[in-house]
Design an enzyme around this catalytic site. Sequence first.
Site, mmCIF file in Angstrom:
data_model
loop_
_atom_site.group_PDB
_atom_site.id
_atom_site.type_symbol
_atom_site.label_atom_id
_atom_site.label_comp_id
_atom_site.label_asym_id
_atom_site.label_seq_id
_atom_site.Cartn_x
_atom_site.Cartn_y
_atom_site.Cartn_z
ATOM 1 N N SER A 153 4.123 1.981 8.503
ATOM 2 C CA SER A 153 3.870 1.064 7.396
ATOM 3 C C SER A 153 5.161 0.850 6.629
ATOM 4 O O SER A 153 5.831 1.809 6.258
ATOM 5 C CB SER A 153 2.827 1.637 6.455
ATOM 6 N N HIS A 168 0.820 -1.216 0.000
ATOM 7 C CA HIS A 168 0.000 0.000 0.000
ATOM 8 C C HIS A 168 0.857 1.269 0.000
ATOM 9 O O HIS A 168 0.372 2.333 -0.357
ATOM 10 C CB HIS A 168 -1.064 -0.013 1.116
ATOM 11 N N ASP A 182 1.201 -7.701 2.152
ATOM 12 C CA ASP A 182 1.296 -6.247 1.921
ATOM 13 C C ASP A 182 2.758 -5.801 1.723
ATOM 14 O O ASP A 182 3.331 -5.132 2.580
ATOM 15 C CB ASP A 182 0.647 -5.517 3.100
HETATM 16 N N1 ARG Z 1 -4.621 0.253 8.030
HETATM 17 C C1 ARG Z 1 -3.326 0.276 7.426
HETATM 18 C C2 ARG Z 1 -2.784 1.702 7.472
HETATM 19 O O1 ARG Z 1 -3.271 2.493 8.196
HETATM 20 C C3 ARG Z 1 -3.333 -0.287 6.049
HETATM 21 C C4 ARG Z 1 -3.974 0.557 5.000
HETATM 22 C C5 ARG Z 1 -3.899 0.008 3.625
HETATM 23 N N2 ARG Z 1 -4.751 -1.115 3.436
HETATM 24 C C6 ARG Z 1 -6.076 -1.019 3.131
HETATM 25 N N3 ARG Z 1 -6.781 -2.108 3.039
HETATM 26 N N4 ARG Z 1 -6.641 0.144 2.930
HETATM 27 O O2 ARG Z 1 -2.251 2.298 6.617
HETATM 28 N N1 GLU Z 2 -1.097 1.122 7.888
HETATM 29 C C1 GLU Z 2 -0.441 2.135 8.644
HETATM 30 C C2 GLU Z 2 0.461 3.030 7.785
HETATM 31 O O1 GLU Z 2 0.187 3.269 6.647
HETATM 32 C C3 GLU Z 2 0.348 1.511 9.711
HETATM 33 C C4 GLU Z 2 -0.590 0.944 10.641
HETATM 34 C C5 GLU Z 2 -0.780 1.823 11.838
HETATM 35 O O2 GLU Z 2 -1.348 2.918 11.760
HETATM 36 O O3 GLU Z 2 -0.336 1.328 12.860
HETATM 37 O O4 GLU Z 2 1.409 3.603 8.253
#
Ligand code: ARG
Ligand code: GLU
Length: 747
Positions: A675, A107, A243
């Site tokens: 991330s 991502h 990912d």
């Molecule tokens: N929650 C994670 C973050 O905050 C992953 C985001 C990307 N993945 C998704 N399914 N949107 O960035």
């Molecule tokens: N998915 C998050 C990011 O893009 C990391 C997950 C979190 O927030 O801990 O940095």
Amino acid sequence: MTLRHSGSLGWRFFYFYFRRCKGIFMKRLLLFLIWLPVLLQAQGGMWLPMYLEKQNEKEMQALGCRLDADDLYAPNRPSVKDAICQFSGGCTGEMISAEGLLLTNYHCGFGAIQKHSTLEQNYIEAGFWAKTRAEELPCPGESAMFIVRMEDITALALQNVTETMSDRDRQSQIDKNLAQIRVGTKKEKWEEILIRPFYNGNQYFLFIAVTYTDIRLVGAPPISIGKFGADTDNWVWPRHTGDFSLFRVYAGKDNRPASYSTENQPLQPAHFLPVSLDGVEEGDFTMVYGFPGRTDEYLPAAAIAQTAEVLDPAKVSIRDRALKIMDGFMRNDPSVKIAYSARYATIANSWKKWLGEMQGLKTYNAMGARQTYESEFARRVSQNPDLKVRYSNLLPRLNQTCQEIGPFARARDYYLETFLRNIELMGQVSGLNNWIKSYQDNNLNTFAGQTADVNKRLAAFYKDYRPAVDKAVFAALVELYAQNMRDDWGAAYVRNAAAERGGYDLLADYIFSNSTLASPERWGALVKGEAKALGEALSQDPAVAFWRGVTAPYQEQVAPRLQELQATLNLLQRQYMAAQIDVFREKRFFPDANGTLRLTYGKVRGYSPKDAVRYDFRSYLDGVMEKYVPGDYEFDVPRRLIDLWKSKDFGPYATSEGRMPVGFIATNHTTGGNSGSPALDANGNLIGLNFDRVWEGTMSDLNYDPAICRNVMVDIRYILFIVDKYAGARHLIDEMKLVRGKRKKRK
Ligand code: ARG
Ligand code: GLU
């Protein structure tokens, strides 16, 4: 009695061992006993690399770490930190070969993957693997920033700053000091200086950084692996997402930053991470090294309550509406689906996090815990005359200001969510307002001079813009605004505008059918003609008029008071931060995340989200197959992966039971920005790739609770398996340094 007895038995046992054992074992045992109370205490924290020795080394080693602090961070010789970079401003990446191979999340690399994809060459659907260096794809806009060293410059930064200064005077004194520090700092000409406030402005650190911008795409799995589970699984454990994506950093012949050129060479990093094939087990020590973006761990209970009860719910309710509307359009029309998937994911990502955060803060009683902490703070302050003079008013004033800012902060979130983040047309108008105003102020030259730039921006915007979707979002959100804002803060304006047209849908109809900006065709036709005609059209544009109409009361009634209260709050929070450090001398305080390099550590561990439910620490490829829904956009699985699973063709990457691990969780304290951060084992070898947190623990930005907060990582063995077995990119594996034997002794 019993206690005493067992105590003395314990001593005898201890003494026995003390006499018998010498050397490393003894040292470990001693360390363990000394640190036992600490280990049983709360974990968590995002620590400063340069203070690891002072603040963390002993604890880390007691938890199982086999490195010394200066293996992780050393200013003058290679250390693990030289393998870690901030990837493109908002993520983390790491070097995993001597030739600049960079690992980060799928991502995080998605933008680059998307830019290189077309319908004929769809790397999003099919994945991408460069077979040779020549096939690697340049990615303008991406970057990799490494930290050379950091320095505590607090004393110089705060020189001549006094406690009685107004906030503005304080800031201008600090700015002066920082300017001098910049001039006086020695650096190479390819290096840059970054200065950041820490502990709410009580400390300042300087960083020397080097940024590379010739970044090339090397490999990415198909989206059905890289984003498996998509939004449904986002922020949730158990997780089955691969990912990750791979890039390569290029440098000039001298190994220094250089803009893109075919002459450039792969970067030779001062350190790269060996990759461990050992895997993880429950209880193993792990650490995550990266660039966490923002946390607020030291707020008073009142501010936490405000987030949980007012601000998060407001933002969630607005995005709820917008997301449902987008989803409806996306399901009906595949072209909308493509155009809106990135936007949808971004909006849904924060929406879901806020939802988890507000629930978590309540369920795990963050407010209660913070109140207990505040009582102890107040008790200590009241019992010490010295502390009493300085801090007895602090919490009451902070709480008072929190109360006062409440309605204004809510109005701010309503305004920004509605008119900046969720109605696309309004977001565009807000960015163009000054430019349009320059025409109305008769600065035709300024206006005409900027038209080409504006056109470029709008062209990029229109590429994925569907006015019908935005119109529906507009109608719904504007009505919500009228229901939730105070009349004199904008609700009355919106209601009147709707009444004039006969309702919210008709208001939306009117604006979207008459606005130049809402129509790529109308815009395209006008921008080709005379600047004057364009200026006239925009001056009459109903979208511009509406945005100004609703923004005026906000700017007049909300913004000034909000700014004033926010300044007071910042000042009090800075004092409260310093006071907490002063009052709780026995406690270690890590600074809130601020986008700078940090190390967090913990243990691989499952958790219990509710009564009678226990989550295991690891997920497997079998779980991917359990979730498999053929043809589904979130849970489809590529044919080849199914075949590999069926034939158990896992190469050397399976667990000892012959299963393919996919993800695992641990107690590392992470946040957005982490991330793509490497998960390291006790020896500093790569064991995983951080990409998320668990649903019940998303509150950790305000309240880290080791019982429930977990970070989510892809097991490095799954990444190796996908690269080797799925993609057949063996040459990339050969480039890495694979290691086995984690239980080896410390060097
Ligand atoms: N929650 C994670 C973050 O905050 C992953 C985001 C990307 N993945 C998704 N399914 N949107 O960035
Ligand atoms: N998915 C998050 C990011 O893009 C990391 C997950 C979190 O927030 O801990 O940095």
